[in-house]
Design a protein around this motif. Structure first.
Motif, PDB file in Angstrom:
ATOM      1  N   GLU A 295       0.694  -1.002   0.359  1.00 45.89           N
ATOM      2  CA  GLU A 295       0.058   0.238   0.281  1.00 45.89           C
ATOM      3  C   GLU A 295       0.890   1.375  -0.186  1.00 45.89           C
ATOM      4  O   GLU A 295       1.897   0.831   0.891  1.00 45.89           O
ATOM      5  CB  GLU A 295      -0.612   0.052   0.903  1.00 45.89           C
ATOM      6  N   GLY A 296      -0.040   2.305  -0.461  1.00 43.18           N
ATOM      7  CA  GLY A 296       1.551   3.423  -0.678  1.00 43.18           C
ATOM      8  C   GLY A 296       2.723   3.305  -1.919  1.00 43.18           C
ATOM      9  O   GLY A 296       2.794   3.864  -1.936  1.00 43.18           O
ATOM     10  N   SER A 297       2.993   2.457  -2.691  1.00 44.97           N
ATOM     11  CA  SER A 297       3.623   2.336  -3.823  1.00 44.97           C
ATOM     12  C   SER A 297       3.293   2.871  -4.745  1.00 44.97           C
ATOM     13  O   SER A 297       2.258   3.137  -4.691  1.00 44.97           O
ATOM     14  CB  SER A 297       4.097   0.955  -3.387  1.00 44.97           C
ATOM     15  N   PHE A 298       4.698   3.770  -5.693  1.00 41.22           N
ATOM     16  CA  PHE A 298       3.795   4.004  -6.823  1.00 41.22           C
ATOM     17  C   PHE A 298       3.946   2.642  -7.689  1.00 41.22           C
ATOM     18  O   PHE A 298       4.015   1.543  -7.192  1.00 41.22           O
ATOM     19  CB  PHE A 298       5.685   4.785  -7.244  1.00 41.22           C
ATOM     20  N   VAL A 299       2.874   2.435  -8.924  1.00 42.40           N
ATOM     21  CA  VAL A 299       2.702   2.356  -9.758  1.00 42.40           C
ATOM     22  C   VAL A 299       3.227   2.855 -11.254  1.00 42.40           C
ATOM     23  O   VAL A 299       2.566   3.828 -11.413  1.00 42.40           O
ATOM     24  CB  VAL A 299       0.715   1.941 -10.563  1.00 42.40           C
ATOM     25  N   SER A 300       4.211   1.814 -12.051  1.00 44.55           N
ATOM     26  CA  SER A 300       4.433   2.376 -12.787  1.00 44.55           C
ATOM     27  C   SER A 300       3.366   2.735 -13.959  1.00 44.55           C
ATOM     28  O   SER A 300       2.754   1.913 -13.777  1.00 44.55           O
ATOM     29  CB  SER A 300       6.128   1.646 -13.648  1.00 44.55           C
ATOM     30  N   VAL A 301       4.391   3.648 -14.643  1.00 43.68           N
ATOM     31  CA  VAL A 301       2.928   3.211 -15.980  1.00 43.68           C
ATOM     32  C   VAL A 301       3.106   2.136 -17.021  1.00 43.68           C
ATOM     33  O   VAL A 301       2.191   2.008 -17.440  1.00 43.68           O
ATOM     34  CB  VAL A 301       3.576   4.897 -17.485  1.00 43.68           C
ATOM     35  N   LYS A 302       4.206   1.212 -16.854  1.00 48.97           N
ATOM     36  CA  LYS A 302       4.459   0.048 -17.742  1.00 48.97           C
ATOM     37  C   LYS A 302       3.265  -1.160 -16.897  1.00 48.97           C
ATOM     38  O   LYS A 302       2.691  -1.727 -17.509  1.00 48.97           O
ATOM     39  CB  LYS A 302       5.702  -0.405 -17.668  1.00 48.97           C
ATOM     40  N   GLU A 303       3.303  -0.698 -15.581  1.00 49.74           N
ATOM     41  CA  GLU A 303       2.675  -1.880 -14.426  1.00 49.74           C
ATOM     42  C   GLU A 303       0.894  -1.276 -14.975  1.00 49.74           C
ATOM     43  O   GLU A 303       0.091  -2.638 -14.813  1.00 49.74           O
ATOM     44  CB  GLU A 303       2.764  -1.598 -13.183  1.00 49.74           C
ATOM     45  N   PHE A 304       0.727  -0.333 -15.030  1.00 52.47           N
ATOM     46  CA  PHE A 304      -0.263  -0.417 -15.533  1.00 52.47           C
ATOM     47  C   PHE A 304      -1.438  -0.277 -16.929  1.00 52.47           C
ATOM     48  O   PHE A 304      -2.362  -0.566 -16.680  1.00 52.47           O
ATOM     49  CB  PHE A 304      -0.921   2.503 -15.084  1.00 52.47           C
ATOM     50  N   CYS A 305      -0.158   0.130 -18.260  1.00 52.53           N
ATOM     51  CA  CYS A 305      -0.452  -0.063 -19.441  1.00 52.53           C
ATOM     52  C   CYS A 305      -0.296  -2.115 -19.506  1.00 52.53           C
ATOM     53  O   CYS A 305      -1.477  -2.070 -19.723  1.00 52.53           O
ATOM     54  CB  CYS A 305       0.364   0.310 -20.333  1.00 52.53           C
ATOM     55  N   PHE A 306       0.063  -2.483 -18.438  1.00 51.96           N
ATOM     56  CA  PHE A 306       0.134  -3.898 -19.147  1.00 51.96           C
ATOM     57  C   PHE A 306      -1.349  -4.662 -17.928  1.00 51.96           C
ATOM     58  O   PHE A 306      -2.215  -5.453 -18.776  1.00 51.96           O
ATOM     59  CB  PHE A 306       1.207  -4.581 -18.120  1.00 51.96           C
ATOM     60  N   ILE A 307      -1.341  -3.710 -17.586  1.00 53.03           N
ATOM     61  CA  ILE A 307      -2.506  -4.062 -16.400  1.00 53.03           C
ATOM     62  C   ILE A 307      -3.624  -4.025 -17.252  1.00 53.03           C
ATOM     63  O   ILE A 307      -4.874  -4.988 -17.373  1.00 53.03           O
ATOM     64  CB  ILE A 307      -3.374  -3.801 -15.003  1.00 53.03           C
ATOM     65  N   HIS A 308      -3.900  -2.692 -18.032  1.00 48.08           N
ATOM     66  CA  HIS A 308      -5.292  -2.457 -18.462  1.00 48.08           C
ATOM     67  C   HIS A 308      -4.962  -2.591 -20.222  1.00 48.08           C
ATOM     68  O   HIS A 308      -5.746  -2.428 -20.848  1.00 48.08           O
ATOM     69  CB  HIS A 308      -5.552  -0.887 -18.432  1.00 48.08           C
TER      70      HIS A 308
END
Length: 157
Positions: free
Chosen positions: A114-127
């Motif tokens: 909790e509170g960790s940053f989400v990378s753009v790469k992670e966000f794009c991969f998940i979505h």
């Protein structure tokens, strides 16, 4: 040693399994919402079906990056490593609280703290977003560091 060889070592596979186990544990905290917050690439946030898809994609993330995502830095082209809640809100035309909850769902699906940053790469991969197109769109949205993610915003009406 190439990146592929490094990712297929016994140590990397063991780390991937450890990360996947943590992701399964944290993803179990995802609960369906009474309403759809937003629709991202056909995923209605946050239905039971979407939760299962997020859990599966979180597992796939660790198969792809068993020892973690490589970190790049490229100042000249405006490369952005992490995504901020105000950017998610503007990108998907939702309120800031829903954007924070979407980032929290990505964290849970991947098994981040909790509170960790989400990378753009992670966000794009998940979505399943096209990362290059997404990064181009992000360049037009200013980051807002004034938002305190630890403070609870007022309830939405």
């Amino acid at each position: 040693m190439t990146q592929e060889e490094l990712f297929n070592t016994p140590e990397a596979r063991a780390q991937a399994e450890k990360s996947k186990k943590k992701a399964r544990k944290t993803a179990a905290k995802l609960k369906p919402s009474a309403e759809v917050w937003a629709v991202i690439n056909g995923l209605e946030y946050l239905t039971e079906e979407t939760i299962e898809i997020l859990k599966q994609r979180g597992q796939e993330w660790h198969d792809k990056w068993p020892i973690g995502e490589p970190h790049y830095k490229s100042d000249e082209d405006g490369y952005q490593f992490v995504i901020h809640s105000n950017q998610v809100a503007e990108m998907y035309k939702c309120r800031i609280r829903k954007a924070q909850e979407m980032l929290a769902a990505v964290r849970l699906a991947i098994g981040k703290d909790e509170g960790s940053f989400v990378s753009v790469k992670e966000f794009c991969f998940i979505h399943k977003e096209d990362e290059e197109d997404f990064r181009r769109a992000l360049r037009s949205i200013q980051q807002d560091f004034s938002i305190d993610s630890k403070k609870r915003p007022p309830k939405e009406k």
